[in-house]
Motif scaffolding. Sequence first.
Motif: not given
Length: 531
Positions: A71, A73-74, A76, A124, A126, A145, A147-148
Amino acid sequence: MNTLEKFRELGISENILTSIKKKGFEAPSPIQAKIIPEIFNSTDDLIGQAQTGTGKTAAFGIPIIQLLSEERNKVKALILTPTRELCLQVAEELNTLKGKKKTKIIPVYGGQSIDLQIRRLQEGVDIVVGTPGRIIDHLKRKTLNLSHIEFLVLDEADEMLNMGFIEDIEYILKNTNSTKRTLLFSATMPKEIKQIAQKYMKNQRVVAVENKTLTTDLTDQIYFEVNEDDKFEALCRIRDIVPDFYGIVFCRTKVDVDNVANKLIDRGYSAEALHGDISQYQRERILKKFKNKQINILVATDVAARGIDISDLTHVINYSLPQDPESYVHRIGRTGRAGKEGTAITFVTPDEYRRLVYIMRIAKAKIKKGDLPKVEDIIETKKAKIIEEIKATAETVDYEKNRHIDELSKELLGQLTPEQIVKALLSMNYGDEFDESSYSEIRDTKSVNRKGKARLFVSMGKENNATPKSLADFIYEKTGVEQRLLREIKVFDKFSFVTVPYEEAEVILTYFKKNKRGKRPMVEIAKEKKN
């Protein structure tokens, strides 16, 4: 068994196995053999108890890179490190392990432009490798962020505790999601670390490996404090003061290796470069030349030097300070093989001194400070070597087998005096050896005030059960500055005073300046009394 087979048995992908092969790894380290399968085969949070330099970056890095979702843009994974140096080292190591996988990894630390970091995060990312203070800056700015995230790694947790980052770690942990896996690595397990684990880790299990004894017994160890720009000149002086120099010069990066090797060759030294971009054929050719002493200086990175088994090196030179104590021991151990003594020389810039103290403390290494050779001493050494070479030739050459030499010498003696002939031959063959202008000036790294002593204020006194001995022990435990250097310790009810040499004062102040961020440091320069 194929050298990669032991790694393959751990469940590592072919892509990462290719990276491992390029890095020259032969077999998993104990922590890698234990941790990697645990991360692959369970969902538990893990505590890895292992000392610095045992390969733990690859132990957590390999499975994280392999397991991360695709996935975009988050963020990890977040890897927290106590220092900027370790942050950069971990990020670099992970980038060399990812192979063809398009995992984006960036280091985030204080001292680098925060605007640059924000732009990179917005593009972006990882995996973020960061120091606690700068990670908190981004959280407060909402430019990061967490949170994910799928993984959170606390690397060298006990060192973060020593540097006063526990409150920062708790703040960061509260800003992460509950579904992540947490991996905590620490050489020791003080109660504060156990409390963090108990509070923020679920189903945590401890995976420990036995601490290895770091030994440096067979090597004479010296460090020279030099400015970064003077390192090459210092290297040339050390090479020239040792007539039979035969050694490895360690640099941190491939670019540094090439630069140093090329500059040595340009100056007329027999040197070669060895790093990860060198092909296997070139590597074998260079090592053969080095083992046969066709070259006497090998400039290399740590990874490229793995597997070099040469027992009669005279010197190992740490052109760049090693990243950790075990790397230091591995490097210098190459001079103490087959029972032979060697010399290990380390170049240290003034702002690296604290890290040298840390290496000395953990590796239990006795590294004494040295003075770089003076130009006049090098000239005298060269003269002595030339005299030895000429005398050896005079005693061994069979002039009767070479009648032309005999005839020519008699002819010259008929035309010139012996003194004229010797001077002419020396000038023809060795004239450049005595050119003092070929050596550049090396600047003194010491400022005037570092030659004296400093009076330090310590916010700890009798109310904290402090005594002169306990205070000296405390400072040694935290900074590595020996108790014998701590003088005039005066303990009062709420504070104390300690006098130390300026050089050691810098080490102590640097440590405690990072302790308890946002609060007054425990140790500061004592204020002068006003008349």
